[in-house]
Design an enzyme around this catalytic site. Structure first.
Site, mmCIF file in Angstrom:
data_model
loop_
_atom_site.group_PDB
_atom_site.id
_atom_site.type_symbol
_atom_site.label_atom_id
_atom_site.label_comp_id
_atom_site.label_asym_id
_atom_site.label_seq_id
_atom_site.Cartn_x
_atom_site.Cartn_y
_atom_site.Cartn_z
ATOM 1 C CG ASP A 266 45.448 47.243 40.365
ATOM 2 O OD1 ASP A 266 46.416 48.032 40.490
ATOM 3 O OD2 ASP A 266 44.409 47.338 41.023
ATOM 4 C CG ASP B 239 39.777 49.026 36.391
ATOM 5 O OD1 ASP B 239 40.274 50.132 36.666
ATOM 6 O OD2 ASP B 239 39.542 48.163 37.253
#
Lengths: 375, 375
Positions: B92, B271
């Site tokens: 991320d 996720d």
């Protein structure tokens, strides 16, 4: 439980043997990982078996009695069923824990009244109910209920304390002998030799415990703050007189060096929280010395934790482990604990082989120097 | 990175596909365990591979940049070498984390200035340096630097925020295209579709990201407090227009039900910290419903955690796990996290098979009812 003494070193009291329990064989000298509350902190039962090669683990009567409680363990069918460890288990009697409570316990002839460290509730341990509780937990080896006198106790305190421990031991055996195991395996009761750091008290204590035809004998009240040399001296005093045909267990000891020194003095069994507790704080024991993984020097050391590969976790890098410990990532505590336990098991296994091969003492002398190094 | 679309359901947008990276294949739909600081909390890399069957894991740019720092990761040879996970990794961008900092970050056209949550030191993230940092971390899939607008933002805030995200995306691609991977594997940059809960903004955002010939597209800014129905609606708006020949990743989602609902709406990648975070608090996801293991009702339930045996940890008993969680034993958090992750991976694997078999929707309808049960 049977004990077979395979070999005693010609140059020291070091011994190699086999203990056979209904849950399997234990090759001595052995280190027993501590699973205080029914779990070795951070370690899956599967990894204890397959990776660490543990042969016997500890549980603690005090902790298990308070939580989850004896009722739950009985309904599970005993601790082996509860925690899914199907090898041998030893339970400490709770004596040491109760006496560690300090102000929130009161000692009398009958037993020890104490407050739970969890919720403050009042409880009483007596030699009799501690035997019953250990019947319910169902460990293969159970310990007598004793008083562990403070490391700085004077002679009189230590003498009175020992005499109380002796009277309690007699009551333990009476209760043990009139009760049966609750599950389908045998249990053995080990007396605990007390006597603080006084040689004559230790000799009296050893002579007393030998009155009981026990399957093994423990030495308690050491590694509680006294100098290491005193600990070794007291251990020698005890092993000089303890029966040679029964295993000897030095409770709560210790560092890798302590273990080798004590093996040389005739000890067969050890337990200690050090590999897991110190592991959680980033201390690693290796055959080359001690690593404080939090140290800045490991920040960019991308080599594996231990090239000896005692455990699969040794493949992680020092730099990564340092990062995990510093970041309080659970995995850091897991890796360090697992490494340390695997190393301890490797150490006693190697000691055993050296004893059998007849060269324990020279190997021990070299190892002790290395084990003390700060890397 | 290549994406092969194997099958799209005839009755919904559900898809099965394969992503091929230089670190191996990912079978979609897929759930990606979150390893924020370089470790999936409580889980050994070996168990991620062999027990949980994870195919790709996440890392977080913000956390890794602050600790251990990019220098350490570069010297390790990238995150794969650092944490010994040799499968695909996605990082991320840190946008979400930086915006979660609230008062200790300041946003401008150039980027975001923020204070470390660890030591209060000042740092600046820009689209350019976030690309560079992700080059250094070396994930197979890296994310654009975006602003994740608050769940309760009004239309104007959301529109301005989206436009900033769009300008930043252009800068991300410029920087990405003029730099090379630092290690010997390819990296793919995924744009993130923002636009809050406003349908027209989401459509504008999708149209914009399609200008970039990306290897995949993410949907961000959902599951941040809005009603589930809104989340599903926005997901549908996005998947209606996103390219069908590229994977779609719905960031930070979610419960098992959220995942099945979103698969049906055309999402390929997920996720969420829920399986590990909720696991640490004693919440277990199973195919029969949700277990709060702290509940008194499990105290004497000595049956296995999950008879479906998604993981070796499912052989522990409910009663034992309850004891561990209540006693704050690390092993409790480890068991619950590992079970939940194995269950999530089983769930997406089964969804994939049902899509391929052509009966996803009926299975999903049944599962959603069961998954919501409180056991």
């Amino acid at each position: 439980m049977e004990f077979e003494l395979l070999k005693t070193s010609e140059n020291s009291r070091a011994r190699a043997g086999n203990i056979t329990t209904d849950h399997g064989k234990i090759e001595t000298p052995i280190f027993m990982p501590v699973g205080t509350a029914g779990s070795v902190k951070g370690i899956h039962t599967r990894d204890l078996h397959e990776d660490i090669n543990a042969q016997i683990i500890l549980g603690n009567t005090y902790h298990l009695y308070l939580r989850p409680g004896i009722d739950v363990i009985e309904k599970a069918g005993g601790l082996h069923k509860f925690n899914r460890w199907n090898g041998p288990i030893l339970t400490d009697s709770g004596g040491y824990q109760v006496f560690s409570l300090g102000d929130i316990r009161k000692l009398g002839e009958d037993g020890a009244r104490f407050q739970s460290h969890i919720d403050g509730s009042y409880h009483m341990f007596t030699p009799e109910n501690v035997m019953d509780i250990q019947r319910s937990i169902g460990a293969d080896i159970i310990m007598a209920f004793d008083e562990c006198s403070p490391g700085d106790a004077d002679y009189n305190y230590a003498k009175n304390s020992l005499e109380l421990t002796q009277r309690w031991l007699e009551r333990c055996f009476v209760q043990f002998n009139k009760t049966e195991p609750k599950y389908d395996h045998r249990q053995s009761l080990f007396p605990i030799v007390q006597g603080n750091t006084f040689e004559d008290l230790r000799k009296i204590a050893v002579a007393h415990v030998k009155n009981f035809d026990a399957d093994g004998y423990a030495i308690g009240g050491l590694s509680v703050g006294e100098a290491e040399e005193i600990m070794y001296e007291m251990t020698e005093v005890c092993t000089a007189d303890l029966p040679t045909d029964k295993p000897r267990y030095l409770m709560g000891v210790g560092t890798p060096v302590n273990i080798l020194e004590s093996i040389e003095r005739g000890i067969d069994m050890f337990d200690c929280v050090m590999p897991t507790r110190n592991g959680r704080n980033g201390m690693l024991f290796t055959s080359k010395g001690i690593i404080n993984i939090k140290n800045k020097k490991w920040e960019n050391d991308h080599s594996v934790i231990d090239e000896d590969e005692h455990s699969f976790v040794d493949q992680y890098s020092k730099s990564y482990l340092r990062h995990l410990i510093i970041s309080n990532e659970m995995l850091g505590a897991q890796i360090a604990s697992q490494h340390n336990l695997a190393f301890y098991l490797w150490l006693v296994k190697t000691a055993r082989q050296k004893i059998i091969d007849g060269n324990f003492e020279s190997w021990k002398r070299e190892m002790v120097v290395k084990l003390k190094e700060r890397l």
